[in-house]
Write an enzyme that holds these catalytic residues in place. Structure first.
Site, PDB file in Angstrom:
ATOM      1  CE1 TYR A  47       2.348   7.979  -1.569  1.00 27.28           C
ATOM      2  CE2 TYR A  47       3.521   6.063  -0.737  1.00 27.28           C
ATOM      3  CZ  TYR A  47       3.573   7.323  -1.269  1.00 27.28           C
ATOM      4  OH  TYR A  47       4.617   7.844  -1.456  1.00 27.28           O
ATOM      5  CG  HIS A 105       4.370  12.964   1.324  1.00 28.13           C
ATOM      6  ND1 HIS A 105       3.304  11.693   1.423  1.00 28.13           N
ATOM      7  CD2 HIS A 105       5.072  12.581   0.007  1.00 28.13           C
ATOM      8  CE1 HIS A 105       3.200  11.117   0.202  1.00 28.13           C
ATOM      9  NE2 HIS A 105       4.310  11.621  -0.733  1.00 28.13           N
TER      10      HIS A 105
HETATM   11  N1  LIG Z   1       7.914  11.027  -1.836  1.00 28.93           N
HETATM   12  C1  LIG Z   1       7.047  11.467  -2.798  1.00 28.93           C
HETATM   13  O1  LIG Z   1       6.508  12.297  -2.816  1.00 28.93           O
HETATM   14  C2  LIG Z   1       6.761   9.951  -3.662  1.00 28.93           C
HETATM   15  C3  LIG Z   1       6.305  10.064  -4.683  1.00 28.93           C
HETATM   16  C4  LIG Z   1       6.306   9.137  -5.794  1.00 28.93           C
HETATM   17  C5  LIG Z   1       6.236   7.707  -5.163  1.00 28.93           C
HETATM   18  N2  LIG Z   1       7.009   7.562  -3.871  1.00 28.93           N
HETATM   19  C6  LIG Z   1       7.366   6.358  -3.283  1.00 28.93           C
HETATM   20  O2  LIG Z   1       8.376   5.618  -4.308  1.00 28.93           O
HETATM   21  C7  LIG Z   1       7.527   4.420  -4.670  1.00 28.93           C
HETATM   22  C8  LIG Z   1       8.153   3.960  -6.104  1.00 28.93           C
HETATM   23  O3  LIG Z   1       7.411   4.964  -6.900  1.00 28.93           O
HETATM   24  P1  LIG Z   1       6.475   4.677  -8.177  1.00 28.93           P
HETATM   25  O4  LIG Z   1       5.728   3.493  -7.827  1.00 28.93           O
HETATM   26  O5  LIG Z   1       5.698   5.801  -8.474  1.00 28.93           O
HETATM   27  O6  LIG Z   1       7.514   4.563  -9.284  1.00 28.93           O
HETATM   28  P2  LIG Z   1       8.537   3.390  -9.985  1.00 28.93           P
HETATM   29  O7  LIG Z   1       8.825   2.558  -8.480  1.00 28.93           O
HETATM   30  O8  LIG Z   1       9.663   3.805 -10.613  1.00 28.93           O
HETATM   31  O9  LIG Z   1       7.397   2.283 -10.972  1.00 28.93           O
HETATM   32  C9  LIG Z   1       6.643   1.722 -10.561  1.00 28.93           C
HETATM   33  C10 LIG Z   1       5.769   1.279 -11.865  1.00 28.93           C
HETATM   34  O10 LIG Z   1       6.819   0.492 -13.042  1.00 28.93           O
HETATM   35  C11 LIG Z   1       6.144  -0.715 -13.021  1.00 28.93           C
HETATM   36  N3  LIG Z   1       7.156  -1.797 -12.746  1.00 28.93           N
HETATM   37  C12 LIG Z   1       7.825  -1.895 -11.519  1.00 28.93           C
HETATM   38  N4  LIG Z   1       8.813  -2.767 -11.664  1.00 28.93           N
HETATM   39  C13 LIG Z   1       8.907  -3.076 -12.883  1.00 28.93           C
HETATM   40  C14 LIG Z   1       9.909  -3.811 -13.653  1.00 28.93           C
HETATM   41  N5  LIG Z   1      10.502  -4.825 -13.082  1.00 28.93           N
HETATM   42  N6  LIG Z   1       9.541  -4.021 -14.931  1.00 28.93           N
HETATM   43  C15 LIG Z   1       8.757  -3.118 -15.860  1.00 28.93           C
HETATM   44  N7  LIG Z   1       7.691  -2.390 -15.010  1.00 28.93           N
HETATM   45  C16 LIG Z   1       8.066  -2.370 -13.709  1.00 28.93           C
HETATM   46  C17 LIG Z   1       5.143  -0.906 -12.193  1.00 28.93           C
HETATM   47  O11 LIG Z   1       4.014  -1.270 -12.915  1.00 28.93           O
HETATM   48  P3  LIG Z   1       3.438  -2.877 -12.326  1.00 28.93           P
HETATM   49  O12 LIG Z   1       2.781  -2.505 -11.149  1.00 28.93           O
HETATM   50  O13 LIG Z   1       2.695  -3.288 -13.495  1.00 28.93           O
HETATM   51  O14 LIG Z   1       4.651  -3.861 -12.125  1.00 28.93           O
HETATM   52  C18 LIG Z   1       4.474   0.802 -11.827  1.00 28.93           C
HETATM   53  O15 LIG Z   1       3.674   1.058 -12.667  1.00 28.93           O
HETATM   54  C19 LIG Z   1       6.206   4.721  -4.495  1.00 28.93           C
HETATM   55  O16 LIG Z   1       5.545   3.215  -4.128  1.00 28.93           O
HETATM   56  C20 LIG Z   1       6.183   5.261  -3.039  1.00 28.93           C
HETATM   57  O17 LIG Z   1       6.284   4.364  -1.966  1.00 28.93           O
HETATM   58  C21 LIG Z   1       7.264   8.874  -3.123  1.00 28.93           C
END
Ligand SMILES: NC(=O)c1ccc[n+]([C@@H]2O[C@H](COP(=O)([O-])OP(=O)(O)OC[C@H]3O[C@@H](n4cnc5c(N)ncnc54)[C@H](OP(=O)(O)O)[C@@H]3O)[C@@H](O)[C@H]2O)c1
Length: 273
Positions: A47, A105
């Site tokens: 990241y 990862h």
């Molecule tokens: N291990 C892996 O391979 C892997 C892969 C992907 C992610 N991750 C981890 O998982 C975490 C979360 O995943 P992610 O960020 O990809 O997906 P997520 O948490 O499912 O969704 C984040 C997205 O949803 C929006 N959002 C967040 N809260 C909201 C709400 N209450 N209402 C409406 N929209 C909302 C955000 O936009 P805004 O910013 O505009 O609010 C952002 O675009 C990452 O930060 C990372 O730490 C790990």
């Protein structure tokens, strides 16, 4: 904060995902998350924001030992010597002596699992991480990791949300005592527009995003939602004060569909569950 206990680890069930939170704006949002009560932060070498996460921890005023801090080793750095070097680089960027959880990862088919896990266990024994874990592993890789690891594997971090069925992977991980950590727990923004989730949420005075997160934690799954908006930081944290009925849980599970996966990069394995 409710914790999930798994293979010796106590992991706060609601964490904050820091992906895409970089530079000053990123530091501000991550520090805000800590101030409103999150005690579990998820980052990764990939990241490119470990410096920001470290700065946010220091800016928040929350003591380091109150925070469950996770980082991940990038799959390109799975050879033993490189893994050790890369973990030391992560700690230097974060400005901490150790992390609480270190994850592999993504699987890397070009390096034997035994070599990578051996190096991971070694950095744990050296005190650079309190716990170890895996991410994005397939069914055979879960078995291989459990068999080869001399240290308990605390968690398997995978994509889980209402639009994808991960039951086989969840069950295989649980058989080895691993907790499940759900990434993309609101399907990277696809959850908020869903009518079923919004309707169920309205019944509880909650949003669709909160319903998705609640559905996961109610199954004992750790969630790490991410957002760049401070008001949503608080929204995504307020999910432990209501409960979904059995009928609602089942209705949400029925939203899973074959094309529900959000994260599928070129280095992803052949998914089997
Ligand atoms: N291990 C892996 O391979 C892997 C892969 C992907 C992610 N991750 C981890 O998982 C975490 C979360 O995943 P992610 O960020 O990809 O997906 P997520 O948490 O499912 O969704 C984040 C997205 O949803 C929006 N959002 C967040 N809260 C909201 C709400 N209450 N209402 C409406 N929209 C909302 C955000 O936009 P805004 O910013 O505009 O609010 C952002 O675009 C990452 O930060 C990372 O730490 C790990």
């Amino acid at each position: 904060m409710q914790v999930v206990e798994a293979n010796g680890a106590r992991i706060p069930i609601v964490g904050f995902g820091s992906m895409r939170l970089n530079q000053e704006a990123g530091v501000r949002v991550i520090a805000a998350a800590l101030r409103i009560g999150y005690r579990h932060i998820d980052t990764a070498q990939a990241y490119e924001n470990e410096r920001e996460v470290g700065a946010a921890i220091r800016a928040s005023g929350v003591a380091r030992d109150e925070i469950f801090l996770t980082t991940k080793v990038a799959w390109q750095r799975f050879k033993a010597e490189d893994l050790t070097r890369s973990v030391n680089e992560s700690l230097e960027r974060l400005g901490v002596s150790h992390v609480d959880l270190l994850l592999l990862h993504w699987p890397n088919p070009t390096v034997p699992v035994a070599e990578t896990l051996g190096a991971l266990c070694k950095v744990k024994k050296a005190g650079l991480t309190r716990h170890i874990g895996i991410s994005n592993f397939t069914l055979p890789l879960i078995e291989e990791a459990a068999k080869l690891s001399s240290e308990p594997i605390a968690t398997h971090q995978i994509e889980v949300h209402p639009f994808i069925d991960r039951a086989k992977i969840v069950a295989a991980s649980a058989r080895h005592g691993m907790a499940i950590t759900a990434y993309c727990p609101i399907a990277r923004g696809r959850v908020p527009g869903n009518e079923t989730l919004a309707r169920i949420g309205a019944r509880h005075g909650k949003t669709a995003a909160q319903v998705s997160l609640r559905w996961l934690v109610q199954q004992g799954i750790i969630v790490i939602p991410g957002t760049s908006k401070e008001e949503r930081v608080a929204e995504n944290f307020a999910i432990l004060d209501f409960a979904l009925s059995e009928a609602e849980m089942a209705e949400i599970a029925a939203l899973a569909r074959p094309d529900g996966r959000v994260v599928n990069p070129p280095h992803a394995p052949q998914w089997d569950g």
